[in-house]
Design an enzyme around this catalytic site. Structure first.
Site, short mmCIF file in Angstrom:
data_model
loop_
_atom_site.label_atom_id
_atom_site.label_comp_id
_atom_site.label_asym_id
_atom_site.label_seq_id
_atom_site.Cartn_x
_atom_site.Cartn_y
_atom_site.Cartn_z
CD GLU A 171 47.17 39.31 34.96
OE1 GLU A 171 47.49 39.73 36.08
OE2 GLU A 171 46.53 38.27 34.79
CE1 TYR A 173 48.19 41.40 27.44
CE2 TYR A 173 47.64 41.74 29.76
CZ TYR A 173 47.25 41.40 28.47
OH TYR A 173 45.95 41.07 28.20
NE ARG A 221 46.92 43.13 38.10
CZ ARG A 221 45.90 42.63 37.43
NH1 ARG A 221 45.40 43.30 36.40
NH2 ARG A 221 45.35 41.51 37.80
CG HIS A 259 46.44 36.55 29.47
ND1 HIS A 259 45.47 36.59 30.44
CD2 HIS A 259 46.64 37.83 29.09
CE1 HIS A 259 45.09 37.85 30.64
NE2 HIS A 259 45.80 38.62 29.84
NE ARG A 318 36.70 37.55 37.45
CZ ARG A 318 36.76 36.26 37.73
NH1 ARG A 318 36.29 35.38 36.87
NH2 ARG A 318 37.30 35.83 38.86
CB CYS A 341 31.84 38.34 40.48
SG CYS A 341 32.90 37.42 39.36
CD GLN A 346 28.56 30.81 31.66
OE1 GLN A 346 28.52 30.27 32.74
NE2 GLN A 346 27.52 30.86 30.86
CB ALA A 391 14.48 33.23 32.32
#
Ligand code: FAD
Ligand code: NAP
Ligand code: SF4
Length: 678
Positions: A171, A173, A221, A259, A318, A341, A346, A391
């Site tokens: 990613e 890093y 990773r 990223h 996620r 997912c 969001q 809702a």
């Protein structure tokens, strides 16, 4: 029986030996940054969060990244593990997961030049394009010390009884900053040749293995495809993978892109398992297990990756925010009860990017487990929920699950509300349909009485003895006051999305919000149905052979037959309010298709010539065939006002309560929380 059910996903649910450990299945919960550690009761909340996933059957959990030293932390307040004193933050989490029957691995993450604080440091003094902070370059001594810090952190993890550690090497890093020429400009033994650039991650793994012995699971990773200019080629990634295996890694987990990549890697519009090819490549060059990741959100997707031999395990992150019981549902024949997912980012990534606690659009309990512990109600209430949008649906199923007698009334012939419009937008079809599928299944398992094609009114509600009435009637699209608004050229977004009107080749869209962008996407998409992986990779310039640095190649522009112009009155950048992690994808796609946007408009009139507007007093005419109104919405509150005095307990949720800045995340959250209040 259980044998038979396991045969649904025989590979995903089969055990696997990794290092000195045996896992009960091949599903890993990948690392997620929740920001719970910044909360005063963060340890307790993290323990509850992970334990819920462990109870749900996942074999192995990888924690959010913890820095091996002060400079490497993500942001102010983020966790560092560099002394025994900090073990008290970890021991309760490890215990909770072990008691719930899963294994847990600590992810060690040094952010390098991605750090959001002033102690920022990297291989070279190269600033990242997504971080305004200027890093310092490591001295050789600091490099040696940082390697030692990784080792110390792993030893401390062992003391906290973690089952293993994962070195975060993807990613963008620190590890990737060392391996890629993009960020490593050194000319000493830590830069230059590939051998020198991979020395840092390989030394971290080698020295860690030496110190912790064979018992601690050592995962790495690896960035399986960098997706940035100046990233590694496939051959270089293969050589890194082999060196890591030799240095003592037990498992290669994979990460996709940095990223700062300008290729979407996890959004809804990324086809499921689109990047499994990158894990598959690694599997051919190492003997240790390889884990596939990214957009794996249903058991069938995982099983197919394993069946095709692209990986030995799958990592879902996620998907476990969305549903802690993903594995147990898959294992017990309840796949259609999985809360999937949808890749929207969001409530997870967008919350992290805006310094909030992560959660999940489809599951507001995620990372808020401790707020949803109200005991079952003493009294069963007779509840009417009016409106089956997200809702109303969330409220109805939660209330029914808590033991209330629930009647859900919906004016149209199907449940879902605006989700049924969202699922007609290219790229959103599959996942928004999953969300509607989930709600439908839960309505039946929780025993909600569903009344379709019933537009209820106050007298009906008042006559049926409901003890609670919930108004979830959503919104009505706003019709702006513009001279000529009734012209035949003017159409509503819902009519366009539902295919009820013909749209010409020259189009103006009034409004640049989420719906304006979705309509522009719909009107300019050339392909039919959900994009295939091949189409997606081509469109975004991904080279699946990874023969070029970073695995990038020229992208293929998707031509549009339509000429679309979007307009707004505000002067900010159009689309500025779209999600942090996905807005750029919409903007970039539309720009490639020639869609333009005008800010600071005053709408003057609409006539046969088209749309007349001014910017800074200067008049313009857009000679268009169709003008689509995407000008926001107002609450549908008529029923609520009629009910005043007729029924005692009335609550409004979702769009019916407030239309401004409404989205499915708020709608589901409000519905769920209201049902927990009874
Ligand atoms: P609604 O979804 O509007 O549901 C209200 C329901 O009440 C409707 O089914 C209606 O028929 C029913 N109803 C009204 N009056 C009565 C009555 N008297 N009796 C019975 N039933 C009644 N949000 C996101 O978060 N992410 C996205 O990516 C996203 N994409 C979108 C794309 C499009 C094209 C659209 C249109 C919306 C999108 N949204 C998205 C917004 C999201 O769908 C809405 O915010 C959400 O649906 C609002 O939920 P709600 O339940 O309040 O209302
Ligand atoms: P929105 O985001 O509020 O945008 C409304 C647009 O209409 C704005 O561009 C606004 O710009 C314009 N507008 C408002 N009042 C107007 C008026 N009187 N005359 C002319 N123009 C007017 O609303 P939306 O696009 O309808 O979306 C509704 C909700 O669904 C949003 O909250 C959104 O987050 C959600 N959604 C999310 C996604 C997603 O991908 N995450 C996708 C779709 C929808 P000006 O006021 O500057 O003119
Ligand atoms: Fe998935 Fe969206 Fe939930 Fe994030 S917020 S976990 S992307 S459904």
């Amino acid at each position: 029986m259980s044998q038979m059910l396991h045969s649904l996903y025989p590979l995903m649910l089969s055990p696997i030996k990794v290092g000195a450990h045996t896992l009960p299945n091949r599903v890993i919960m990948g690392s997620l940054h929740t920001r719970l550690e910044n909360e005063p009761d963060g340890v307790h909340r993290l323990a509850e969060f992970y334990a819920a996933r462990a109870r749900g059957g996942v074999g192995l959990i990888i924690t959010g990244g913890v820095s091996p030293n002060f400079e490497g932390r993500v942001e102010q307040g983020a966790w560092v593990l560099d002394s025994a004193e900090q073990l008290k933050q970890h021991i309760p989490i490890v215990q909770a997961v072990h008691e719930a029957g899963a294994k847990i691995v600590l992810q060690i993450l040094h952010t390098g030049i991605y750090a959001k604080h002033d102690e920022i440091i990297g291989p070279s003094a190269v600033r990242s394009v997504i971080n305004p902070r200027q890093p310092r370059a490591f001295t050789v001594d600091q490099i040696e010390q940082t390697i030692e810090d990784f080792v110390t952190c792993a030893v401390l993890a062992q003391q906290a009884r973690y089952d293993g550690i994962e070195v975060m090497g993807s990613e963008g890093y620190l590890m990737t900053q060392f391996t890629a020429l993009r960020t490593n400009k050194r000319d000493d033994e830590w830069g230059g040749s590939l051998e020198n650039r991979i020395r840092f991650p390989v030394e971290v793994v080698r020295r860690t293995r030496e110190r912790v012995g064979p018992g601690l699971l050592l995962m790495y990773r690896i960035s399986a495809i960098d997706l940035v200019d100046g990233g590694l080629t496939g051959d270089e990634i293969d050589r890194l993978a082999q060196a890591l295996e030799q240095a003592g890694a037990d498992v290669l987990n994979t990460g996709i892109g940095w990223h700062e990549s300008v290729v979407p890697t996890i959004a809804t519009s990324v086809p499921r398992a689109a990047f499994a090819f990158a894990a598959a490549r690694l599997k051919t060059v190492v003997k240790i297990p390889v884990v596939a990741s990214n957009r794996i959100n249903m058991p069938s997707v995982a099983e197919e990756i394993l069946e095709r031999g692209e990986a030995d395990m799958v990592s879902l992150a996620r998907a476990f925010l969305a549903d802690p019981d993903f594995v147990v549902k898959a294992a017990t024949g309840r796949t259609d009860e999985i809360n999937t997912c949808i890749g929207c980012n969001q409530a997870c990534l967008d919350h992290i990017f805006t310094d909030r606690i992560a959660s999940c659009l489809v599951n507001p309990q995620a990372c808020h487990e401790t707020e949803f512990t109200a005991p079952a109600p003493q009294k069963t209430l007779k509840v009417a929920v009016v409106g089956a949008g997200p809702a109303g649906l969330a409220c109805a199923i939660t209330a029914a699950e808590r033991g209330h007698q629930v009647h859900l009334f919906e004016a149209s012939g199907e449940v879902g509300g605006q989700l049924n419009l969202a699922r007609r937008i290219p790229g959103k079809e599959q996942e928004f349909a999953e969300l509607v599928r989930y709600f439908k299944k839960r309505l039946s398992t929780t025993g909600v009485n569903v009344h379709l094609k019933q537009r209820v009114d106050a007298s009906m509600l008042a006559s049926q003895g409901f003890e609670r009435v919930v108004i979830a009637t959503g919104i009505k699209p706003r019709t702006p006051t513009i001279a000529g608004i009734e012209h035949a050229k003017v159409v509503s977004y819902s009519d366009v999305i539902l295919g009820r009107v013909q749209v010409g080749e020259r189009v103006a869209i009034i409004g640049t919000g989420g719906i304006g962008h979705d309509v522009a996407e719909l009107l300019t998409t050339a392909h039919e149905g959900t994009q295939t992986t091949q189409q997606f990779l081509k469109a975004w310039g991904v080279d699946p052979s990874i023969s070029s640095a970073g695995g990038l190649q020229a992208s293929v522009a998707e031509d549009s037959q339509r000429k679309v112009v979007m307009l707004q009155r505000g002067t900010k950048k159009p689309g500025a309010r779209l999600g942090k992690s996905t807005g750029w994808i919409h903007r970039s796609k539309l720009t490639k298709r020639g869609v333009t946007a005008v800010a600071g408009c005053t709408y003057d009139k609409i006539d046969d010539q088209g749309l007349h507007y001014s910017v800074n007093g200067e008049p313009h005419v857009l000679d268009v065939d169709t003008i689509v109104l995407c000008a926001g919405q107002d609450s549908e509150q008529g029923l609520a006002s009629e009910l005043t005095g007729a029924v005692s307990h009335v609550d409004l949720i979702g769009g019916a309560r407030v239309a401004t800045e409404l989205d499915a995340m708020r709608a589901i959250d409000e519905g769920t929380r209201l049902a927990f209040a009874w």
